[in-house]
Design an enzyme around this catalytic site. Structure first.
Site, short mmCIF file in Angstrom:
data_model
loop_
_atom_site.label_atom_id
_atom_site.label_comp_id
_atom_site.label_asym_id
_atom_site.label_seq_id
_atom_site.Cartn_x
_atom_site.Cartn_y
_atom_site.Cartn_z
N ARG A 166 0.84 -1.21 0.00
CA ARG A 166 0.00 0.00 0.00
C ARG A 166 0.87 1.26 0.00
NH1 ARG A 166 -2.16 -3.75 -1.02
NH2 ARG A 166 -4.05 -4.69 -0.20
N SER A 240 -10.74 -0.03 3.46
CA SER A 240 -9.88 -0.29 4.63
C SER A 240 -9.22 1.00 5.09
CB SER A 240 -8.81 -1.33 4.28
OG SER A 240 -9.40 -2.56 3.95
N GLU A 336 -4.55 4.19 6.05
CA GLU A 336 -4.39 4.08 4.60
C GLU A 336 -4.77 5.37 3.89
OE1 GLU A 336 -5.63 0.89 2.21
OE2 GLU A 336 -5.12 -0.68 3.63
#
Length: 340
Positions: A166, A240, A336
């Site tokens: 990520r 998420s 995130e």
């Protein structure tokens, strides 16, 4: 064509949390040339900028002070179709899911595990999106971007993008300093299905399908995601909210001594990925509310706007979850989404 400046623009429909905020100034870019004109503009060129795609990886905690650059570059095409791979190109403003759907419709498999991920193509490399056993980096070929200081167009391959979990160069040295305009993906031949992910294995075992085709995998991923994750159009969220933390063997074993049930996954480099959702649930936060924000009752990694929540409320909830996990496990969960 001259760039059109919009003022006092509501942003609730431009971020998937549905947070109410307003951009004092906003410019939409529809081509690489638009971005270069933006850089050369006597006023816009020197203004601090917030690059906005689909708003699916963004939490606005107030009205952005920067000039908001809304990337709306379209276009889908096959660049090359060789015996060993197909190269496809998409404009940065194309919906990611639309790209996946289109590539399958054209007979080019390889992206099906990444179906239904919200957001735009231009945001995908920034986040190195991934799901159901596949990361973007594994299908990435190259991208074009415009340097917001010089106006120079650069082409970066996977190595230059420095993809991680990520993560990418665009979250570090190039954060806010360039605009991705086109992304090219390489779909290898022959196509090999990715169905080793536990949810997919269970899905196809239940159906009695041993060798699913790409369309079946696409449909399965969509069905699983819809069963587990709230639809942003119905309940505001950014998918998420927390990364699964990666730790070394020593830390993982120390945590295992106190919490033998913790879910973890070994990685190729010898480290371990810990399931952040499991830890959040173990802290009692799954389904809990804090004001008008909540941890989703179905998936503990997802924070939701129950209606009318401000970005500050959602951030406060995220920080409360973060603190609970840190106190119980000694692990600090990373966000995130970009928090602005």
């Amino acid at each position: 064509m001259d760039l059109l400046l919009e003022t006092d623009v509501p942003l609730a429909a431009m971020n998937t949390f549905g947070v109410a905020a307003r951009a004092a100034r906003l410019v939409r870019v529809h081509s690489q040339l638009d971005v270069r004109q933006l850089v050369d503009h006597p006023e816009f060129g020197i203004a601090p900028k917030l690059i906005l795609g689909g708003g699916s990886n963004l939490l606005l905690t107030g009205d952005p002070r920067q000039l908001v650059v809304k990337v709306e570059i379209q276009g889908l095409r096959v660049v090359r179709d060789d015996p060993d791979a197909t190269i496809i190109e998409a404009g940065a403003g194309v919906s990611w899911h639309e790209l996946v759907r289109w590539s399958l419709a054209q007979g080019h498999a390889g992206l099906e595990n990444l179906a239904l991920i919200p957001g735009t193509v231009g945001a995908a490399p920034v986040q190195n999106i991934g799901a159901y056993g596949l990361e973007l980096a594994e299908r990435f070929h190259a991208l074009d971007a415009v340097d917001l200081t010089t106006g120079r167009v650069v082409t970066l391959d996977a190595t230059a993008c420095r993809f991680g979990y990520r993560d990418s160069l665009f979250k570090h040295e190039l954060a806010g300093k360039s605009v991705i305009t086109q992304v090219r993906l390489r779909l290898p031949k022959p196509w090999v299905p990715r169905i080793g992910y536990a949810d997919l294995e269970r899905h196809f075992a239940k159906l009695g399908v041993a060798a699913p085709d790409a369309q079946q995998i696409f449909d399965a991923v969509c069905a699983i995601r819809r069963s587990k994750l709230p639809d942003p159009a119905v309940l505001g969220n950014a998918g998420s909210f927390f990364k699964n933390p990666v730790v070394n063997r020593t830390i993982r074993n120390e945590i295992l001594e106190d919490f033998p049930e913790i879910v973890s996954y070994p990685l190729e480099d010898g480290s371990y990925k810990l399931a952040a959702a499991w830890m959040i649930e173990a802290c009692g936060w799954k389904g809990r509310e804090l004001g008008r924000a909540a941890v989703d009752a179905r998936h503990a990694l997802v924070l939701v706007n129950r209606g009318g929540a401000s970005g500050k409320e959602i951030k406060a909830l995220a920080e409360a979850v973060q603190q609970a996990v840190r106190q119980k496990f000694g692990i600090t969960l990373e966000f995130e989404p970009l928090v602005v």
